[in-house]
Motif scaffolding. Sequence first.
Motif, PDB file in Angstrom:
ATOM      1  N   GLY A  49       2.475  -1.239   4.955  1.00  0.00           N
ATOM      2  CA  GLY A  49       1.170  -1.690   4.715  1.00  0.00           C
ATOM      3  C   GLY A  49       0.424  -1.203   3.497  1.00  0.00           C
ATOM      4  O   GLY A  49      -0.870  -0.989   3.419  1.00  0.00           O
ATOM      5  N   LEU A  50       1.353  -0.954   2.591  1.00  0.00           N
ATOM      6  CA  LEU A  50       0.650  -0.449   1.070  1.00  0.00           C
ATOM      7  C   LEU A  50       1.050  -1.350  -0.002  1.00  0.00           C
ATOM      8  O   LEU A  50       1.346  -0.874  -1.087  1.00  0.00           O
ATOM      9  CB  LEU A  50       1.323   1.157   0.900  1.00  0.00           C
ATOM     10  CG  LEU A  50       0.941   2.357   1.628  1.00  0.00           C
ATOM     11  CD1 LEU A  50       1.475   3.547   1.808  1.00  0.00           C
ATOM     12  CD2 LEU A  50      -0.712   2.841   1.742  1.00  0.00           C
ATOM     13  N   PHE A  51       1.044  -2.561   0.268  1.00  0.00           N
ATOM     14  CA  PHE A  51       1.263  -3.556  -0.879  1.00  0.00           C
ATOM     15  C   PHE A  51       0.112  -4.588  -0.610  1.00  0.00           C
ATOM     16  O   PHE A  51      -0.342  -5.152   0.558  1.00  0.00           O
ATOM     17  CB  PHE A  51       2.410  -4.139  -0.635  1.00  0.00           C
ATOM     18  CG  PHE A  51       3.101  -5.314  -1.517  1.00  0.00           C
ATOM     19  CD1 PHE A  51       2.510  -5.342  -2.716  1.00  0.00           C
ATOM     20  CD2 PHE A  51       4.195  -5.727  -1.648  1.00  0.00           C
ATOM     21  CE1 PHE A  51       2.880  -5.984  -3.743  1.00  0.00           C
ATOM     22  CE2 PHE A  51       4.641  -6.621  -2.263  1.00  0.00           C
ATOM     23  CZ  PHE A  51       4.196  -6.835  -3.530  1.00  0.00           C
ATOM     24  N   PHE A  52      -0.929  -4.569  -1.576  1.00  0.00           N
ATOM     25  CA  PHE A  52      -1.964  -5.331  -1.736  1.00  0.00           C
ATOM     26  C   PHE A  52      -2.135  -6.473  -2.629  1.00  0.00           C
ATOM     27  O   PHE A  52      -1.587  -6.189  -3.630  1.00  0.00           O
ATOM     28  CB  PHE A  52      -3.424  -4.483  -1.865  1.00  0.00           C
ATOM     29  CG  PHE A  52      -3.250  -3.249  -0.906  1.00  0.00           C
ATOM     30  CD1 PHE A  52      -3.843  -3.555   0.439  1.00  0.00           C
ATOM     31  CD2 PHE A  52      -2.681  -2.210  -0.992  1.00  0.00           C
ATOM     32  CE1 PHE A  52      -3.861  -2.463   1.300  1.00  0.00           C
ATOM     33  CE2 PHE A  52      -2.621  -1.174  -0.162  1.00  0.00           C
ATOM     34  CZ  PHE A  52      -3.331  -1.395   1.043  1.00  0.00           C
ATOM     35  N   MET A  65       0.969  -1.724  -5.489  1.00  0.00           N
ATOM     36  CA  MET A  65       1.822  -1.264  -4.465  1.00  0.00           C
ATOM     37  C   MET A  65       1.448   0.342  -4.523  1.00  0.00           C
ATOM     38  O   MET A  65       1.151   0.918  -5.551  1.00  0.00           O
ATOM     39  CB  MET A  65       3.242  -1.053  -4.884  1.00  0.00           C
ATOM     40  CG  MET A  65       3.866  -2.571  -4.543  1.00  0.00           C
ATOM     41  SD  MET A  65       5.644  -2.224  -5.121  1.00  0.00           S
ATOM     42  CE  MET A  65       6.251  -3.981  -4.759  1.00  0.00           C
ATOM     43  N   ALA A  66       1.476   0.991  -3.265  1.00  0.00           N
ATOM     44  CA  ALA A  66       1.308   2.485  -3.253  1.00  0.00           C
ATOM     45  C   ALA A  66       2.309   2.878  -2.240  1.00  0.00           C
ATOM     46  O   ALA A  66       3.124   2.061  -1.541  1.00  0.00           O
ATOM     47  CB  ALA A  66       0.206   2.765  -2.644  1.00  0.00           C
ATOM     48  N   GLY A  67       2.537   4.182  -2.369  1.00  0.00           N
ATOM     49  CA  GLY A  67       3.950   4.888  -1.245  1.00  0.00           C
ATOM     50  C   GLY A  67       3.226   6.182  -1.015  1.00  0.00           C
ATOM     51  O   GLY A  67       2.338   6.675  -1.349  1.00  0.00           O
ATOM     52  N   TYR A  68       3.570   6.784   0.197  1.00  0.00           N
ATOM     53  CA  TYR A  68       3.496   7.991   0.668  1.00  0.00           C
ATOM     54  C   TYR A  68       4.634   8.322   1.564  1.00  0.00           C
ATOM     55  O   TYR A  68       5.006   7.744   2.531  1.00  0.00           O
ATOM     56  CB  TYR A  68       2.183   7.825   1.721  1.00  0.00           C
ATOM     57  CG  TYR A  68       1.710   8.987   2.230  1.00  0.00           C
ATOM     58  CD1 TYR A  68       1.324  10.108   1.516  1.00  0.00           C
ATOM     59  CD2 TYR A  68       1.671   9.318   3.755  1.00  0.00           C
ATOM     60  CE1 TYR A  68       1.130  11.218   1.780  1.00  0.00           C
ATOM     61  CE2 TYR A  68       1.093  10.578   4.189  1.00  0.00           C
ATOM     62  CZ  TYR A  68       0.931  11.595   3.218  1.00  0.00           C
ATOM     63  OH  TYR A  68       0.457  12.992   3.540  1.00  0.00           O
ATOM     64  N   ASP A  69       5.063   9.669   1.204  1.00  0.00           N
ATOM     65  CA  ASP A  69       6.251  10.253   1.817  1.00  0.00           C
ATOM     66  C   ASP A  69       5.799  11.276   2.604  1.00  0.00           C
ATOM     67  O   ASP A  69       6.700  12.317   3.069  1.00  0.00           O
ATOM     68  CB  ASP A  69       7.044  10.537   0.730  1.00  0.00           C
ATOM     69  CG  ASP A  69       6.545  11.847  -0.270  1.00  0.00           C
ATOM     70  OD1 ASP A  69       5.586  12.280   0.079  1.00  0.00           O
ATOM     71  OD2 ASP A  69       7.082  11.754  -1.704  1.00  0.00           O
ATOM     72  N   GLY A  70       4.520  11.669   2.881  1.00  0.00           N
ATOM     73  CA  GLY A  70       4.112  12.591   3.670  1.00  0.00           C
ATOM     74  C   GLY A  70       3.765  13.842   3.087  1.00  0.00           C
ATOM     75  O   GLY A  70       2.919  14.650   3.473  1.00  0.00           O
ATOM     76  N   HIS A  71       4.157  13.739   1.539  1.00  0.00           N
ATOM     77  CA  HIS A  71       3.452  14.899   0.849  1.00  0.00           C
ATOM     78  C   HIS A  71       2.762  14.471  -0.380  1.00  0.00           C
ATOM     79  O   HIS A  71       1.673  14.929  -0.575  1.00  0.00           O
ATOM     80  CB  HIS A  71       4.747  15.387   0.101  1.00  0.00           C
ATOM     81  CG  HIS A  71       4.478  16.761  -0.772  1.00  0.00           C
ATOM     82  ND1 HIS A  71       3.938  17.869  -0.228  1.00  0.00           N
ATOM     83  CD2 HIS A  71       5.042  17.100  -1.987  1.00  0.00           C
ATOM     84  CE1 HIS A  71       3.687  18.799  -1.287  1.00  0.00           C
ATOM     85  NE2 HIS A  71       4.256  18.444  -2.346  1.00  0.00           N
ATOM     86  N   ALA A  96      -8.560   0.284  -2.756  1.00  0.00           N
ATOM     87  CA  ALA A  96      -8.009  -0.168  -1.733  1.00  0.00           C
ATOM     88  C   ALA A  96      -6.612   0.655  -1.368  1.00  0.00           C
ATOM     89  O   ALA A  96      -6.451   0.959  -0.273  1.00  0.00           O
ATOM     90  CB  ALA A  96      -7.684  -1.481  -1.535  1.00  0.00           C
ATOM     91  N   ALA A  97      -6.027   0.944  -2.394  1.00  0.00           N
ATOM     92  CA  ALA A  97      -4.844   1.677  -2.176  1.00  0.00           C
ATOM     93  C   ALA A  97      -5.070   2.984  -1.885  1.00  0.00           C
ATOM     94  O   ALA A  97      -4.661   3.661  -0.986  1.00  0.00           O
ATOM     95  CB  ALA A  97      -3.970   1.723  -3.409  1.00  0.00           C
ATOM     96  N   GLU A  98      -6.019   3.572  -2.332  1.00  0.00           N
ATOM     97  CA  GLU A  98      -6.325   5.054  -2.240  1.00  0.00           C
ATOM     98  C   GLU A  98      -6.933   5.168  -0.768  1.00  0.00           C
ATOM     99  O   GLU A  98      -6.544   6.242  -0.023  1.00  0.00           O
ATOM    100  CB  GLU A  98      -7.606   5.592  -3.112  1.00  0.00           C
ATOM    101  CG  GLU A  98      -7.059   5.918  -4.466  1.00  0.00           C
ATOM    102  CD  GLU A  98      -8.061   6.090  -5.455  1.00  0.00           C
ATOM    103  OE1 GLU A  98      -9.359   5.954  -5.020  1.00  0.00           O
ATOM    104  OE2 GLU A  98      -7.982   6.569  -6.631  1.00  0.00           O
ATOM    105  N   ALA A  99      -7.617   4.063  -0.170  1.00  0.00           N
ATOM    106  CA  ALA A  99      -8.530   4.409   1.047  1.00  0.00           C
ATOM    107  C   ALA A  99      -7.159   4.358   2.134  1.00  0.00           C
ATOM    108  O   ALA A  99      -7.197   5.119   3.141  1.00  0.00           O
ATOM    109  CB  ALA A  99      -9.183   2.965   1.411  1.00  0.00           C
ATOM    110  N   GLU A 100      -6.293   3.565   1.992  1.00  0.00           N
ATOM    111  CA  GLU A 100      -5.178   3.456   2.838  1.00  0.00           C
ATOM    112  C   GLU A 100      -4.308   4.606   2.869  1.00  0.00           C
ATOM    113  O   GLU A 100      -4.033   5.149   3.960  1.00  0.00           O
ATOM    114  CB  GLU A 100      -4.270   2.361   2.362  1.00  0.00           C
ATOM    115  CG  GLU A 100      -3.841   1.186   3.375  1.00  0.00           C
ATOM    116  CD  GLU A 100      -4.466   0.969   4.693  1.00  0.00           C
ATOM    117  OE1 GLU A 100      -5.650   0.536   4.929  1.00  0.00           O
ATOM    118  OE2 GLU A 100      -3.952   1.497   5.706  1.00  0.00           O
TER     119      GLU A 100
END
Length: 142
Positions: A49-52, A65-71, A96-100
């Motif tokens: 859900g991090l591709f807009f 695109m954004a990514g989050y690995d928990g860190h 939008a990416a930052e909000a997600e």
Amino acid sequence: MARPSVTIRQYQTHDAPSVARIWDSSFGAGTEHNAAPLAISKKVEQADGLFFVAELDGAVIGTIMAGYDGHRGWIYCLAVGADMRRQGIGKRLIAAAEAELVKRGCLKVNLQVRNGPGNASDFYRNCGYSVEDRISFGKKLY
Ligand SMILES: CC(C)(COP(=O)(O)OP(=O)(O)OC[C@H]1O[C@@H](n2cnc3c(N)ncnc32)[C@H](O)[C@@H]1OP(=O)(O)O)[C@@H](O)C(=O)NCCC(=O)NCCS
């Protein structure tokens, strides 16, 4: 100038050709792993859900695109079609990416900017980012 009525939404499969077109015209020929068909399909596999995309009158005019690995959170592949720039669309894609990322509990976001003339540094400064005292490393795993 009046802002066009742009919608930011999740990437959908049928957006692939438009996203590829915007990447190709914005980034030029990149490395193998950045080729649009490969990079898009690998991101879609993540289903995170991090591709807009930004859409205007049914046409895709920008993407991120954004990514989050928990860190850390990361932002990648931001581009707005050349004829649609300087109308606030890049900034909305970042927001939008930052909000997600925030929704997922992300506390810090990083990004890399390719060095060279006309790079996006001033845009990112305008979005609240600052240059950090780090050396960026990378390694191909293929
Ligand atoms: C970087 C990019 C996404 C910006 O998108 P955009 O929709 O034009 O950006 P915005 O209109 O939201 O810009 C917001 C603010 O950032 C600043 N800004 C944007 N582009 C800028 C540029 N080329 N130079 C200096 N400042 C810039 C401006 O202050 C702008 O506010 P203003 O319009 O009131 O002057 C777009 O220029 C682009 O696609 N570039 C090619 C691909 C790229 O470099 N992507 C980044 C990869 S790291």
